[in-house]
Enzyme design. Structure first.
Site, PDB file in Angstrom:
ATOM      1  N   ARG A  59      -1.718   4.732  11.959  1.00 56.66           N
ATOM      2  CA  ARG A  59      -0.855   3.537  11.954  1.00 56.66           C
ATOM      3  C   ARG A  59       0.573   3.908  12.346  1.00 56.66           C
ATOM      4  NH1 ARG A  59      -1.888   0.635   6.372  1.00 56.66           N
ATOM      5  NH2 ARG A  59      -0.467  -0.945   7.209  1.00 56.66           N
ATOM      6  N   ASN A  92       5.149  -5.887   4.521  1.00 54.02           N
ATOM      7  CA  ASN A  92       4.804  -5.023   5.651  1.00 54.02           C
ATOM      8  C   ASN A  92       5.464  -3.659   5.508  1.00 54.02           C
ATOM      9  OD1 ASN A  92       3.534  -7.303   6.597  1.00 54.02           O
ATOM     10  ND2 ASN A  92       5.198  -7.874   7.985  1.00 54.02           N
ATOM     11  N   HIS A 109       6.169  -3.099  -0.505  1.00 54.44           N
ATOM     12  CA  HIS A 109       4.992  -2.218  -0.449  1.00 54.44           C
ATOM     13  C   HIS A 109       5.307  -0.898   0.230  1.00 54.44           C
ATOM     14  CE1 HIS A 109       2.052  -5.864  -0.853  1.00 54.44           C
ATOM     15  NE2 HIS A 109       2.633  -5.562  -1.991  1.00 54.44           N
ATOM     16  N   CYS A 136       7.274  20.023   1.347  1.00 60.32           N
ATOM     17  CA  CYS A 136       8.350  19.070   1.077  1.00 60.32           C
ATOM     18  C   CYS A 136       9.669  19.668   1.569  1.00 60.32           C
ATOM     19  CB  CYS A 136       8.442  18.801  -0.434  1.00 60.32           C
ATOM     20  SG  CYS A 136       9.950  17.914  -0.910  1.00 60.32           S
ATOM     21  N   GLY A 176       3.349 -15.682   7.387  1.00 58.17           N
ATOM     22  CA  GLY A 176       2.361 -14.713   7.881  1.00 58.17           C
ATOM     23  C   GLY A 176       1.666 -13.903   6.823  1.00 58.17           C
ATOM     24  N   THR A 177       1.329 -14.547   5.696  1.00 56.45           N
ATOM     25  CA  THR A 177       0.579 -13.821   4.673  1.00 56.45           C
ATOM     26  C   THR A 177      -0.572 -14.688   4.177  1.00 56.45           C
ATOM     27  OG1 THR A 177       0.695 -12.675   2.532  1.00 56.45           O
ATOM     28  CG2 THR A 177       2.188 -14.528   2.831  1.00 56.45           C
TER      29      THR A 177
HETATM   30  C1  BV8 Z   1       0.264  -4.268  -8.936  1.00 59.64           C
HETATM   31  C2  BV8 Z   1      -0.534  -0.729   1.131  1.00 59.64           C
HETATM   32  C3  BV8 Z   1       1.045  -4.089 -11.205  1.00 59.64           C
HETATM   33  C4  BV8 Z   1       0.427  -0.502   2.178  1.00 59.64           C
HETATM   34  C5  BV8 Z   1      -1.187  -2.834   0.190  1.00 59.64           C
HETATM   35  C6  BV8 Z   1      -2.260 -10.242 -10.578  1.00 59.64           C
HETATM   36  C7  BV8 Z   1      -0.954  -9.785 -10.819  1.00 59.64           C
HETATM   37  C8  BV8 Z   1      -0.580  -8.506 -10.434  1.00 59.64           C
HETATM   38  C9  BV8 Z   1      -1.496  -7.668  -9.801  1.00 59.64           C
HETATM   39  C10 BV8 Z   1      -2.793  -8.105  -9.558  1.00 59.64           C
HETATM   40  C11 BV8 Z   1      -3.173  -9.392  -9.946  1.00 59.64           C
HETATM   41  N1  BV8 Z   1      -4.465  -9.557  -9.580  1.00 59.64           N
HETATM   42  C12 BV8 Z   1      -4.915  -8.438  -8.968  1.00 59.64           C
HETATM   43  C13 BV8 Z   1      -3.946  -7.513  -8.960  1.00 59.64           C
HETATM   44  C14 BV8 Z   1      -4.073  -6.159  -8.414  1.00 59.64           C
HETATM   45  C15 BV8 Z   1      -3.753  -6.036  -6.927  1.00 59.64           C
HETATM   46  C16 BV8 Z   1      -4.218  -7.209  -6.099  1.00 59.64           C
HETATM   47  O1  BV8 Z   1      -3.456  -8.109  -5.792  1.00 59.64           O
HETATM   48  N2  BV8 Z   1      -5.479  -7.176  -5.704  1.00 59.64           N
HETATM   49  C17 BV8 Z   1      -5.979  -8.241  -4.855  1.00 59.64           C
HETATM   50  C18 BV8 Z   1      -6.889  -7.656  -3.784  1.00 59.64           C
HETATM   51  C19 BV8 Z   1      -6.695  -9.249  -5.748  1.00 59.64           C
HETATM   52  N3  BV8 Z   1      -2.328  -5.849  -6.751  1.00 59.64           N
HETATM   53  C20 BV8 Z   1      -1.797  -4.607  -6.844  1.00 59.64           C
HETATM   54  O2  BV8 Z   1      -2.457  -3.623  -7.134  1.00 59.64           O
HETATM   55  C21 BV8 Z   1      -0.318  -4.476  -6.609  1.00 59.64           C
HETATM   56  N4  BV8 Z   1       0.307  -3.787  -7.709  1.00 59.64           N
HETATM   57  O3  BV8 Z   1      -0.373  -5.230  -9.238  1.00 59.64           O
HETATM   58  O4  BV8 Z   1       1.019  -3.552  -9.889  1.00 59.64           O
HETATM   59  C22 BV8 Z   1       1.994  -5.241 -11.315  1.00 59.64           C
HETATM   60  C23 BV8 Z   1       1.612  -6.376 -12.026  1.00 59.64           C
HETATM   61  C24 BV8 Z   1       2.495  -7.451 -12.131  1.00 59.64           C
HETATM   62  C25 BV8 Z   1       3.742  -7.391 -11.530  1.00 59.64           C
HETATM   63  C26 BV8 Z   1       4.085  -6.269 -10.821  1.00 59.64           C
HETATM   64  C27 BV8 Z   1       3.215  -5.202 -10.693  1.00 59.64           C
HETATM   65  C28 BV8 Z   1      -0.024  -3.630  -5.361  1.00 59.64           C
HETATM   66  C29 BV8 Z   1      -0.426  -4.363  -4.119  1.00 59.64           C
HETATM   67  C30 BV8 Z   1      -0.004  -3.573  -2.865  1.00 59.64           C
HETATM   68  C31 BV8 Z   1      -1.227  -3.013  -2.232  1.00 59.64           C
HETATM   69  N5  BV8 Z   1      -0.872  -2.363  -0.963  1.00 59.64           N
HETATM   70  N6  BV8 Z   1      -1.057  -2.080   1.261  1.00 59.64           N
HETATM   71  C32 BV8 Z   1      -0.281  -0.628   3.502  1.00 59.64           C
HETATM   72  O5  BV8 Z   1      -1.203   0.183   3.750  1.00 59.64           O
HETATM   73  O6  BV8 Z   1       0.108  -1.530   4.269  1.00 59.64           O
HETATM   74  S1  BV8 Z   1      -1.817  -4.420   0.306  1.00 59.64           S
HETATM   75  C33 BV8 Z   1      -1.927  -4.989   1.905  1.00 59.64           C
HETATM   76  O7  BV8 Z   1      -2.096  -6.416   1.783  1.00 59.64           O
HETATM   77  C34 BV8 Z   1      -0.677  -4.824   2.713  1.00 59.64           C
HETATM   78  O8  BV8 Z   1       0.413  -4.299   1.993  1.00 59.64           O
HETATM   79  C35 BV8 Z   1      -0.341  -6.262   3.122  1.00 59.64           C
HETATM   80  O9  BV8 Z   1       1.009  -6.406   3.289  1.00 59.64           O
HETATM   81  C36 BV8 Z   1      -0.841  -6.974   1.941  1.00 59.64           C
HETATM   82  C37 BV8 Z   1      -0.946  -8.445   2.063  1.00 59.64           C
HETATM   83  O10 BV8 Z   1      -1.699  -8.780   3.245  1.00 59.64           O
HETATM   84  P1  BV8 Z   1      -1.062  -9.826   4.283  1.00 59.64           P
HETATM   85  O11 BV8 Z   1       0.263  -9.309   4.694  1.00 59.64           O
HETATM   86  O12 BV8 Z   1      -1.115 -11.188   3.703  1.00 59.64           O
HETATM   87  O13 BV8 Z   1      -2.036  -9.685   5.523  1.00 59.64           O
HETATM   88  P2  BV8 Z   1      -3.410 -10.469   5.757  1.00 59.64           P
HETATM   89  O14 BV8 Z   1      -4.081  -9.807   6.910  1.00 59.64           O
HETATM   90  O15 BV8 Z   1      -4.138 -10.620   4.466  1.00 59.64           O
HETATM   91  O16 BV8 Z   1      -2.947 -11.941   6.204  1.00 59.64           O
HETATM   92  C38 BV8 Z   1      -2.260 -12.118   7.425  1.00 59.64           C
HETATM   93  C39 BV8 Z   1      -1.953 -13.600   7.560  1.00 59.64           C
HETATM   94  O17 BV8 Z   1      -1.211 -13.802   8.765  1.00 59.64           O
HETATM   95  C40 BV8 Z   1      -3.195 -14.477   7.667  1.00 59.64           C
HETATM   96  O18 BV8 Z   1      -3.082 -15.565   6.776  1.00 59.64           O
HETATM   97  C41 BV8 Z   1      -3.191 -14.972   9.135  1.00 59.64           C
HETATM   98  O19 BV8 Z   1      -3.652 -16.305   9.231  1.00 59.64           O
HETATM   99  C42 BV8 Z   1      -1.724 -14.892   9.467  1.00 59.64           C
HETATM  100  N7  BV8 Z   1      -1.455 -14.662  10.893  1.00 59.64           N
HETATM  101  C43 BV8 Z   1      -2.154 -13.885  11.756  1.00 59.64           C
HETATM  102  N8  BV8 Z   1      -1.579 -13.926  12.979  1.00 59.64           N
HETATM  103  C44 BV8 Z   1      -0.499 -14.740  12.886  1.00 59.64           C
HETATM  104  C45 BV8 Z   1      -0.412 -15.208  11.555  1.00 59.64           C
HETATM  105  N9  BV8 Z   1       0.553 -16.056  11.149  1.00 59.64           N
HETATM  106  C46 BV8 Z   1       1.465 -16.444  12.072  1.00 59.64           C
HETATM  107  N10 BV8 Z   1       1.449 -16.033  13.369  1.00 59.64           N
HETATM  108  C47 BV8 Z   1       0.494 -15.186  13.802  1.00 59.64           C
HETATM  109  N11 BV8 Z   1       0.495 -14.793  15.095  1.00 59.64           N
END
Ligand code: BV8
Length: 235
Positions: A59, A92, A109, A136, A176-177
């Site tokens: 990436r 992002n 993130h 490091c 875009g999320t």
């Molecule tokens: C955490 C790593 C504790 C970096 C990523 C409830 C509360 C808190 C946590 C949780 C909860 N329920 C579940 C959890 C745990 C978990 C979670 O959310 N799991 C999910 C799967 C259910 N969350 C965590 O573990 C987080 N930490 O919870 O800590 C805490 C608790 C409370 C408060 C604080 C902390 C950590 C999450 C981070 C994980 N790391 N990536 C990397 O490699 O990039 S996640 C990954 O998904 C990326 O970071 C990315 O940014 C993120 C979100 O994805 P999107 O950006 O939305 O991308 P996606 O493809 O899904 O969507 C793209 C959109 O764009 C689409 O809708 C599409 O239609 C649109 N699109 C496409 N093209 C276009 C467009 N729009 C406009 N124009 C276009 N041309």
């Protein structure tokens, strides 16, 4: 459009899609090709650090020749006009927002162009490949350098600043999320309960569409500049 004073914008992978950066959950997205548990969790890194380094090295290399698009530039211009009360929070890990000129910016993130030493906690600008044999630059310990990104199960960065801004903003814009990943996916509800007007700008309705007061659907390079222009036109 009414006049707003304090804006928080959240972006996701969709804002970088037209720059050629892959999204995660679209058809042929990143998570359709590799299991996030193997490459975006601490357990995955523990199990097979080489696989995780390869994932992020690919990436990082993929960012060569990638440029910010009109949506990134429109947000940078919006910030210049709303400087004092504008915060851009991105999920992002690419550097397209800063390269477009955004400054009031939080990478919740983490960043692809940064490396973190798990031995001494130091952070370093990093544009090359990483591996377990890279020492490091600060403590010279080898084997404990990792990408400075937030994996599933890890705490996102600068949550205090983000929560404070959500609690005082009068406009929250999500761009875009897909609204799948928390806590980012819950920001709209925090902003709304603080009295903010909430707008979703996305290619198609996200999972959280019904949480927003308004939704504008289309390609980011078209709808984001138009939305920013309308906001600036309202003074
Ligand atoms: C955490 C790593 C504790 C970096 C990523 C409830 C509360 C808190 C946590 C949780 C909860 N329920 C579940 C959890 C745990 C978990 C979670 O959310 N799991 C999910 C799967 C259910 N969350 C965590 O573990 C987080 N930490 O919870 O800590 C805490 C608790 C409370 C408060 C604080 C902390 C950590 C999450 C981070 C994980 N790391 N990536 C990397 O490699 O990039 S996640 C990954 O998904 C990326 O970071 C990315 O940014 C993120 C979100 O994805 P999107 O950006 O939305 O991308 P996606 O493809 O899904 O969507 C793209 C959109 O764009 C689409 O809708 C599409 O239609 C649109 N699109 C496409 N093209 C276009 C467009 N729009 C406009 N124009 C276009 N041309």
């Amino acid at each position: 459009m009414r006049r707003f004073e304090r804006i928080v914008v959240l972006t996701g992978a969709g804002i970088s899609a037209e720059s050629g950066v892959d999204t995660f959950r679209d058809k042929d997205g990143i998570w359709s090709k590799i299991d996030y548990r193997d490459v975006a969790t601490p357990q995955g890194f523990e199990r097979n650090p080489g696989l995780v380094h390869d994932f992020y090295n690919q990436r990082r290399r993929g960012m060569a020749g990638v440029e910010p698009n009109a949506a990134h530039f429109a947000l940078a211009e919006l910030e210049r006009e709303f400087h004092a009360h504008f915060l851009l929070v991105t999920q992002n890990i690419d550097d397209l927002h800063e390269r477009a000129g955004s400054r009031q910016l939080i990478h919740m993130h983490g960043e692809l162009a940064k490396a973190l030493c798990m031995n001494c906690g130091s952070r370093h600008e990093w544009r090359d490949d990483l591996s377990t044999s890279v020492p490091c630059p600060a403590c010279h310990h080898t084997g404990l350098m990792r990408p400075d990104v937030v994996w599933f199960g890890e705490f996102p960065y600068q949550m205090d600043e983000i929560e404070a801004a959500l609690g005082t903003c009068d406009l929250f814009v999500s761009i875009g999320t897909s609204g799948n990943v928390y806590p980012a996916a819950g920001f709209v509800e925090e902003a709304r309960s603080a009295g903010a007007y909430t707008v979703e700008l996305n290619l198609e309705p996200s999972g959280g569409r019904n949480l927003f007061a308004e939704a504008i659907h289309g390609r980011a390079t078209e709808i984001v500049p138009a939305f920013a222009k309308q906001l600036l036109g309202s003074g």
